[in-house]
Design a protein around this motif. Structure first.
Motif, PDB file in Angstrom:
ATOM      1  N   PRO B  86       0.853  -1.194   0.000  1.00  0.00           N
ATOM      2  CA  PRO B  86       0.000   0.000   0.000  1.00  0.00           C
ATOM      3  C   PRO B  86       0.895   1.253   0.000  1.00  0.00           C
ATOM      4  O   PRO B  86       1.970   1.244   0.611  1.00  0.00           O
ATOM      5  N   THR B  87       0.459   2.296  -0.699  1.00  0.00           N
ATOM      6  CA  THR B  87       1.287   3.497  -0.868  1.00  0.00           C
ATOM      7  C   THR B  87       1.834   4.027   0.465  1.00  0.00           C
ATOM      8  O   THR B  87       2.983   4.458   0.550  1.00  0.00           O
ATOM      9  N   ASN B  88       1.035   3.982   1.494  1.00  0.00           N
ATOM     10  CA  ASN B  88       1.487   4.565   2.766  1.00  0.00           C
ATOM     11  C   ASN B  88       2.529   3.693   3.465  1.00  0.00           C
ATOM     12  O   ASN B  88       3.121   4.090   4.454  1.00  0.00           O
ATOM     13  N   LEU B  89       2.749   2.499   2.959  1.00  0.00           N
ATOM     14  CA  LEU B  89       3.748   1.618   3.595  1.00  0.00           C
ATOM     15  C   LEU B  89       5.002   1.435   2.727  1.00  0.00           C
ATOM     16  O   LEU B  89       5.870   0.628   3.040  1.00  0.00           O
ATOM     17  N   VAL B  90       5.094   2.220   1.639  1.00  0.00           N
ATOM     18  CA  VAL B  90       6.291   2.138   0.790  1.00  0.00           C
ATOM     19  C   VAL B  90       7.522   2.630   1.564  1.00  0.00           C
ATOM     20  O   VAL B  90       7.457   3.614   2.295  1.00  0.00           O
ATOM     21  N   ASN B  91       8.619   1.876   1.425  1.00  0.00           N
ATOM     22  CA  ASN B  91       9.884   2.258   2.073  1.00  0.00           C
ATOM     23  C   ASN B  91      10.856   2.734   1.000  1.00  0.00           C
ATOM     24  O   ASN B  91      11.410   1.934   0.239  1.00  0.00           O
ATOM     25  N   LYS B  92      11.045   4.050   0.940  1.00  0.00           N
ATOM     26  CA  LYS B  92      11.850   4.609  -0.160  1.00  0.00           C
ATOM     27  C   LYS B  92      13.344   4.379   0.027  1.00  0.00           C
ATOM     28  O   LYS B  92      14.143   4.671  -0.864  1.00  0.00           O
ATOM     29  N   ASN B  93      13.743   3.880   1.194  1.00  0.00           N
ATOM     30  CA  ASN B  93      15.174   3.723   1.462  1.00  0.00           C
ATOM     31  C   ASN B  93      15.768   2.439   0.890  1.00  0.00           C
ATOM     32  O   ASN B  93      16.981   2.257   0.919  1.00  0.00           O
ATOM     33  N   THR B  96      13.697  -2.444  -2.912  1.00  0.00           N
ATOM     34  CA  THR B  96      12.488  -3.269  -2.991  1.00  0.00           C
ATOM     35  C   THR B  96      11.398  -2.712  -2.080  1.00  0.00           C
ATOM     36  O   THR B  96      10.512  -3.455  -1.632  1.00  0.00           O
ATOM     37  N   GLY B  97      11.464  -1.413  -1.839  1.00  0.00           N
ATOM     38  CA  GLY B  97      10.562  -0.799  -0.856  1.00  0.00           C
ATOM     39  C   GLY B  97       9.119  -0.682  -1.302  1.00  0.00           C
ATOM     40  O   GLY B  97       8.241  -0.383  -0.497  1.00  0.00           O
ATOM     41  N   GLU B  98       8.853  -0.949  -2.582  1.00  0.00           N
ATOM     42  CA  GLU B  98       7.470  -0.839  -3.055  1.00  0.00           C
ATOM     43  C   GLU B  98       6.757  -2.181  -3.080  1.00  0.00           C
ATOM     44  O   GLU B  98       5.590  -2.257  -3.436  1.00  0.00           O
ATOM     45  N   LYS B 276      26.147   6.887   2.671  1.00  0.00           N
ATOM     46  CA  LYS B 276      25.049   7.519   3.415  1.00  0.00           C
ATOM     47  C   LYS B 276      24.879   6.831   4.774  1.00  0.00           C
ATOM     48  O   LYS B 276      24.679   7.495   5.792  1.00  0.00           O
ATOM     49  N   GLU B 277      24.957   5.505   4.765  1.00  0.00           N
ATOM     50  CA  GLU B 277      24.825   4.762   6.021  1.00  0.00           C
ATOM     51  C   GLU B 277      25.831   5.230   7.061  1.00  0.00           C
ATOM     52  O   GLU B 277      25.586   5.188   8.254  1.00  0.00           O
ATOM     53  N   TYR B 278      27.011   5.613   6.584  1.00  0.00           N
ATOM     54  CA  TYR B 278      28.051   6.075   7.510  1.00  0.00           C
ATOM     55  C   TYR B 278      28.020   7.579   7.719  1.00  0.00           C
ATOM     56  O   TYR B 278      28.882   8.131   8.397  1.00  0.00           O
ATOM     57  N   GLY B 279      27.051   8.237   7.100  1.00  0.00           N
ATOM     58  CA  GLY B 279      26.992   9.692   7.215  1.00  0.00           C
ATOM     59  C   GLY B 279      28.259  10.347   6.710  1.00  0.00           C
ATOM     60  O   GLY B 279      28.675  11.398   7.204  1.00  0.00           O
ATOM     61  N   ALA B 280      28.903   9.690   5.717  1.00  0.00           N
ATOM     62  CA  ALA B 280      30.176  10.216   5.203  1.00  0.00           C
ATOM     63  C   ALA B 280      29.924  11.495   4.420  1.00  0.00           C
ATOM     64  O   ALA B 280      29.067  11.527   3.539  1.00  0.00           O
ATOM     65  N   GLU B 281      30.668  12.527   4.748  1.00  0.00           N
ATOM     66  CA  GLU B 281      30.551  13.793   4.021  1.00  0.00           C
ATOM     67  C   GLU B 281      31.079  13.623   2.609  1.00  0.00           C
ATOM     68  O   GLU B 281      31.983  12.845   2.362  1.00  0.00           O
ATOM     69  N   GLU B 282      30.544  14.405   1.694  1.00  0.00           N
ATOM     70  CA  GLU B 282      31.067  14.364   0.333  1.00  0.00           C
ATOM     71  C   GLU B 282      32.530  14.802   0.333  1.00  0.00           C
ATOM     72  O   GLU B 282      32.907  15.753   1.022  1.00  0.00           O
ATOM     73  N   ILE B 283      33.332  14.083  -0.428  1.00  0.00           N
ATOM     74  CA  ILE B 283      34.766  14.379  -0.472  1.00  0.00           C
ATOM     75  C   ILE B 283      35.006  15.485  -1.484  1.00  0.00           C
ATOM     76  O   ILE B 283      34.480  15.439  -2.595  1.00  0.00           O
ATOM     77  N   VAL B 284      35.784  16.484  -1.086  1.00  0.00           N
ATOM     78  CA  VAL B 284      36.062  17.578  -2.021  1.00  0.00           C
ATOM     79  C   VAL B 284      37.508  17.498  -2.485  1.00  0.00           C
ATOM     80  O   VAL B 284      38.421  17.205  -1.716  1.00  0.00           O
TER      81      VAL B 284
END
Lengths: 457, 457
Positions: B86-93, B96-98, B276-284
């Protein structure tokens, strides 16, 4: 002036270029001197005349003078004009065979000492010990170098196939606290105040990683302290290993056979010139025949008259004969042999549920030698503990390994290709030492060790 | 029924599929039980109801019953129907979240023992020693596993860049007859009747291969018997090494900086979710600033008030501060430091012709730590022999190595990336041990060794 790579000279006809490289050969033709110069992209013919300058030594020099200055393996920088060769002098065997460079000036960047043997011929006619005594020099010979271009092609195609199969590349340790598979043939390290060992294979680690990645591959070193000298064994080898979860015995054989064929196909396509240099026959791989060990020994008896039916493994002669048979009977340079006796296999090998005397193990033979070995593994924790014990080992020494099985391990199995053996068989080398850049055995670690083999146990 | 990989369920909405995998989490919701099931392609939500069969145990079972049977890390085979959520239970992360699977039947293929800690949360909140004591289990946690997907991306991008640069991949030995660079921090092996050593780096071998292939790379193990424990050192590390002929100091820096940037770009593109899981900042990485050691120490004095201008190397604090400065001043997560004192560098390092007290050496710092080191090398045979002697070593121990220089060696140099350090810095890990699947140090070879560090010299 900016460097032009030798292969790129094909696009510079009529232009002045600067090339860098090594003198491969020189041929004196009276007033003209021909040099073959080599860089990483290939070889080119350079024509040195009386007008050529020798930079840094004299402004103008005759070819006679140059003949005295320039010798094989000198590192040079040459400035000259790229010319088309006359049609009758085109060399179709090299990619730059339609051109040559007319040298304006030559600089010797690094002068080579006089060579201990002739490096200019198509083949280095040296006995193996001499070849290895002079390894850093003999490797420069194009035909020797070709061996390691084939190596590169094998490594790269193995990785490509594994990635396509969904395997994660992993890095496994080579220092371990206990020996992988039992047995005495293991190198001991002084590890701080402790004893540790060099791993005999990545086996236990790749298994431990199945519950993490499901499918893994690794290319890594394996060490065997075998106190004997054969043409097929090294003390330090490179293994190409895979391990697969959720798989079956038959599927494992399908997988490794397809990997082997992909690798061989890739090498045949990418390394044509190198294979030609070795006169390597085209490799044939139709459907690969599969025999059990006992069936294979039956073939040996019937076709070659040797009764080895009670042996627990194939002899080297058996391997050669079986491959001949597979070629003749099945038009295949490969043959799979399965179901080796369980008692002769490492503790992690799954016994055949239909007859536990034999195991779900396989070897892949290729042109006369085993190049791959593997099995379906025991994936049940209790069965594995019992198997370790029945092999006379202590499960406590396998604590970290067993943990992988205690917390959910699917049916799994894997295999291991020997890199040097594959190279040896593809090129038809007589000795595995030729297939390693710097081979290690009990007699040699670069230089010869002082070993009396006959005194060894 | 044939297996469907979890990620492929996205294309099977409305169909009955068979999936295989590990139970990641279970959530009991009264009459319904939710399972997260993981295979090598990803994770999917499975809905278990009163109609779900548990194969092999009972024909029909309630979710309460299942709740008792199924636990995390169990290996399962699940047959069920793929449904849109159901749309309200989709996991966008998750990819296979749909969708989710409504389970018809479940079979437990391998039952996991009760876990020693909760594996279901987004992070494993374990102290490092516990994390490592349970390594084969802790690696299964998706966030830990992510570290080694980043490792895979680094390995693969390093190879790609090297191939583009015309480097030949080589395999170098790890057993050597003498220590690479002198020093006591070397592991001794009992090599048949001889003493041998584990190589401290592939340095000498990659140099020996420059006259063969001109440009080479290798990914290999290096061993350091350093009797100390830091957050940045391991006894067995993985190095990514290059060596280039016909090159200059400046060009070498251009090359490694471009390799580093390519690797980081590749990881940022291919491993977004993991970073993203590690919250790693973008490397410049704009133009990477280059300072000599003395200039760098000047910055340290001026900006951070520490006078280390007489030190022969940067301190760990210097490395951190310099990186902060490079980020602030040059908007770069990288900074190159050059010209370390010749006396503090290995024998093969080229002294600066302008001032031989300093050498043509460089380190690349990244987010607070050195991740690469290298130099222009001495390529003149006589100079190299003298340098070996002046470092208190015997040229006779370098016979095979010196041969490469005796027979024509161009100007050359190279560098070495530390794989584990790059991973550590990209993900912001606190300890290099987290960046190795099975880290080796003086306290641990899988299991803890009985070491009293305070008693060590």
């Amino acid at each position: 002036m900016e460097r032009t790579l030798i292969l790129d000279c094909n696009d510079k006809v009529g232009e002045i270029v600067t090339i860098y490289g090594w003198i491969q050969t020189r041929r004196d033709h009276g007033k003209i001197l021909f040099l073959d110069v080599l860089d990483r992209t290939g070889l080119i013919q350079v024509v040195v005349s009386q007008d050529t300058h020798l930079r840094g030594v004299s402004k103008v020099t005759s070819s006679a003078h140059l003949g005295g200055e320039i010798s094989p393996q000198d590192v040079v920088c040459i400035i000259g004009k790229v010319n088309k060769r006359p049609t009758n002098l085109v060399n179709k065997n090299i990619p730059t065979g339609e051109i040559e460079i007319s040298a304006e000036s030559i600089e010797i960047l690094s002068k080579a000492s006089e060579l201990p043997f002739d490096m200019g011929g198509p083949t280095l006619n040296l006995e193996l010990p001499t070849l290895l005594d002079w390894r850093t020099l003999s490797l420069r010979h194009p035909k020797i170098k070709a061996i390691f271009k084939v190596q590169e092609a094998l490594l790269s195609s193995f990785r490509q196939v594994c990635q396509k199969l969904g395997c994660t590349e992993v890095v496994v340790p080579t220092i371990a606290a206990s020996s992988t598979e039992g047995g005495a043939e293991v190198f001991r390290i002084e590890y701080f105040e402790h004893k540790a060992f060099l791993t005999q294979s990545p086996q236990l680690y790749k298994q431990m990683l199945v519950p993490v990645f499901e499918r893994v591959f690794t290319i890594t070193k394996a060490y065997r302290a075998e106190p004997s000298v054969t043409t097929r064994h090294l003390a330090e080898v490179t293994q190409m290993d895979c391990e697969f979860g959720f798989t079956s015995f038959d599927e494992l054989m399908d997988i490794y056979e397809s990997i082997a064929i992909s690798m061989v196909e890739h090498v045949q396509n990418s390394s044509k010139l190198y294979l030609k240099e070795y006169g390597a026959e085209e490799i044939v791989y139709n459907k690969i025949p599969r025999l059990t060990l006992r069936e294979a020994q039956e073939v040996i008896l019937k076709e070659y008259g040797r009764d080895n039916k009670k042996e627990k493994d194939l002899t080297p002669q058996d391997e050669q004969d079986l491959c001949k048979w597979a070629k003749k009977k099945h038009n295949s340079d490969f043959i799979t042999v399965t179901h080796f006796p369980t008692a002769a296999k490492p503790f992690y090998t799954m016994p055949d549920p239909k007859n536990s005397e034999y195991s779900l193990s396989y070897d892949l033979l290729f042109k006369g030698i085993e190049i791959l070995s593997g099995s379906q593994r025991i994936n049940d924790y209790q069965q594995l503990v019992e198997s370790i014990k029945s092999h006379g080992m202590d499960p406590k020494d396998f604590e970290m390994y067993l943990m992988a099985f205690k917390y959910g391990m699917p049916p799994e199995g894997g295999f291991s290709f020997g890199l040097e053996r594959m190279i040896m068989q593809i090129l038809g080398l007589a000795n595995i030492r030729e297939a390693a850049l710097f081979p290690r055995d009990m007699e040699r670690v670069d230089i010869r060790l002082n070993v009396n083999i006959k005194n060894k146990k």
